[in-house]
Design a protein around this motif. Sequence first.
Motif, mmCIF file in Angstrom:
data_model
loop_
_atom_site.group_PDB
_atom_site.id
_atom_site.type_symbol
_atom_site.label_atom_id
_atom_site.label_comp_id
_atom_site.label_asym_id
_atom_site.label_seq_id
_atom_site.Cartn_x
_atom_site.Cartn_y
_atom_site.Cartn_z
ATOM 1 N N GLY A 25 -38.922 -20.755 13.485
ATOM 2 C CA GLY A 25 -38.483 -19.453 13.006
ATOM 3 C C GLY A 25 -39.820 -18.611 12.576
ATOM 4 O O GLY A 25 -41.006 -18.994 12.810
ATOM 5 N N ASP A 26 -39.549 -17.443 12.406
ATOM 6 C CA ASP A 26 -40.602 -16.371 12.016
ATOM 7 C C ASP A 26 -41.469 -16.963 10.937
ATOM 8 O O ASP A 26 -42.863 -16.759 11.146
ATOM 9 N N LEU A 27 -40.930 -17.624 9.777
ATOM 10 C CA LEU A 27 -41.718 -17.780 9.031
ATOM 11 C C LEU A 27 -42.731 -19.037 9.125
ATOM 12 O O LEU A 27 -43.918 -19.089 8.904
ATOM 13 N N GLY A 28 -42.124 -19.875 10.016
ATOM 14 C CA GLY A 28 -43.016 -21.129 10.452
ATOM 15 C C GLY A 28 -44.094 -20.521 11.299
ATOM 16 O O GLY A 28 -45.156 -21.091 11.187
ATOM 17 N N MET A 29 -43.846 -19.628 12.272
ATOM 18 C CA MET A 29 -44.762 -18.979 13.063
ATOM 19 C C MET A 29 -45.784 -18.066 12.196
ATOM 20 O O MET A 29 -46.932 -18.303 12.566
ATOM 21 N N LEU A 30 -45.460 -17.686 11.155
ATOM 22 C CA LEU A 30 -46.455 -16.790 10.200
ATOM 23 C C LEU A 30 -47.251 -17.714 9.616
ATOM 24 O O LEU A 30 -48.690 -17.412 9.395
ATOM 25 N N MET A 31 -46.834 -18.904 9.140
ATOM 26 C CA MET A 31 -47.558 -19.806 8.437
ATOM 27 C C MET A 31 -48.715 -20.556 9.519
ATOM 28 O O MET A 31 -49.789 -20.886 9.112
ATOM 29 N N VAL A 32 -48.316 -20.800 10.889
ATOM 30 C CA VAL A 32 -49.325 -20.991 11.702
ATOM 31 C C VAL A 32 -50.173 -20.255 11.676
ATOM 32 O O VAL A 32 -51.571 -20.485 12.025
ATOM 33 N N GLY A 33 -49.926 -18.786 11.863
ATOM 34 C CA GLY A 33 -50.941 -17.769 11.876
ATOM 35 C C GLY A 33 -51.853 -17.650 10.835
ATOM 36 O O GLY A 33 -53.155 -17.286 10.780
ATOM 37 N N ASN A 34 -51.496 -18.282 9.655
ATOM 38 C CA ASN A 34 -52.031 -18.011 8.510
ATOM 39 C C ASN A 34 -53.234 -19.043 8.339
ATOM 40 O O ASN A 34 -54.456 -18.896 8.250
ATOM 41 N N VAL A 35 -52.953 -20.296 9.141
ATOM 42 C CA VAL A 35 -53.941 -21.353 9.350
ATOM 43 C C VAL A 35 -54.986 -21.025 10.444
ATOM 44 O O VAL A 35 -56.167 -20.965 10.306
ATOM 45 N N ALA A 36 -54.514 -20.202 11.422
ATOM 46 C CA ALA A 36 -55.533 -19.602 12.431
ATOM 47 C C ALA A 36 -56.336 -18.676 11.837
ATOM 48 O O ALA A 36 -57.808 -18.878 11.878
ATOM 49 N N VAL A 37 -55.873 -17.713 10.869
ATOM 50 C CA VAL A 37 -56.919 -16.691 10.418
ATOM 51 C C VAL A 37 -57.729 -17.538 9.338
ATOM 52 O O VAL A 37 -58.904 -17.040 9.389
ATOM 53 N N ASN A 38 -57.145 -18.383 8.543
ATOM 54 C CA ASN A 38 -57.955 -19.129 7.672
ATOM 55 C C ASN A 38 -59.238 -19.810 8.455
ATOM 56 O O ASN A 38 -60.338 -19.737 7.948
ATOM 57 N N ARG A 39 -59.122 -20.445 9.594
ATOM 58 C CA ARG A 39 -60.052 -20.906 10.259
ATOM 59 C C ARG A 39 -61.026 -19.888 10.703
ATOM 60 O O ARG A 39 -62.369 -20.311 10.727
ATOM 61 N N ALA A 40 -60.737 -18.791 11.135
ATOM 62 C CA ALA A 40 -61.783 -17.672 11.577
ATOM 63 C C ALA A 40 -62.467 -17.171 10.432
ATOM 64 O O ALA A 40 -63.707 -16.987 10.546
ATOM 65 N N ILE A 41 -61.700 -17.295 9.236
ATOM 66 C CA ILE A 41 -62.695 -16.791 7.812
ATOM 67 C C ILE A 41 -63.430 -17.871 7.228
ATOM 68 O O ILE A 41 -64.397 -17.403 6.266
ATOM 69 N N ALA A 42 -63.000 -19.060 7.384
ATOM 70 C CA ALA A 42 -63.646 -20.080 6.496
ATOM 71 C C ALA A 42 -65.070 -20.435 6.560
ATOM 72 O O ALA A 42 -65.795 -20.623 5.612
#
Length: 141
Positions: A25-42
């Motif tokens: 669902g939307d929340l699961g997709m948002l969490m995957v997005g969080n991981v991707a964004v975190n990798r870009a800024i880490a």
Amino acid sequence: MLVKYTTKELDLLARLMRAEAVGEGDLGMLMVGNVAVNRAIANCLTFKDINSITRVVYQSPGGFAGVTSNLFFSAATTKEKELAKRVLRGEYYYPATNALWFYAPSSGANCVALWYDQRLAGRYKAHCFYQPYAGICEQIH
């Protein structure tokens, strides 16, 4: 905006989120997005110089399995792009808040406490999320 991105990168992130977690669902997709964004800024661990959405999506080795899924290859919908914009603007969802990794254990299995020497942040539906220990990746803590 946490990460600069192009229209093409917005579509890439939305497609990755769908490919990795449409069944969550939307929340699961948002969490995957969080991981991707975190990798870009880490800029730490295996994510040094992985500073754009394109580099995050296509990182190899260590990238996302979803880029080989048929779900990844069709254009993102307007709704999926809106979800991607939300995480790019800085919306975070626990347990993905500081996570750099996730995986789906086999059906019925529990999340392991450590995955690639990183600690369990929590679980959402089929995905277990993992974050680095405090002091390792300051950019995401």
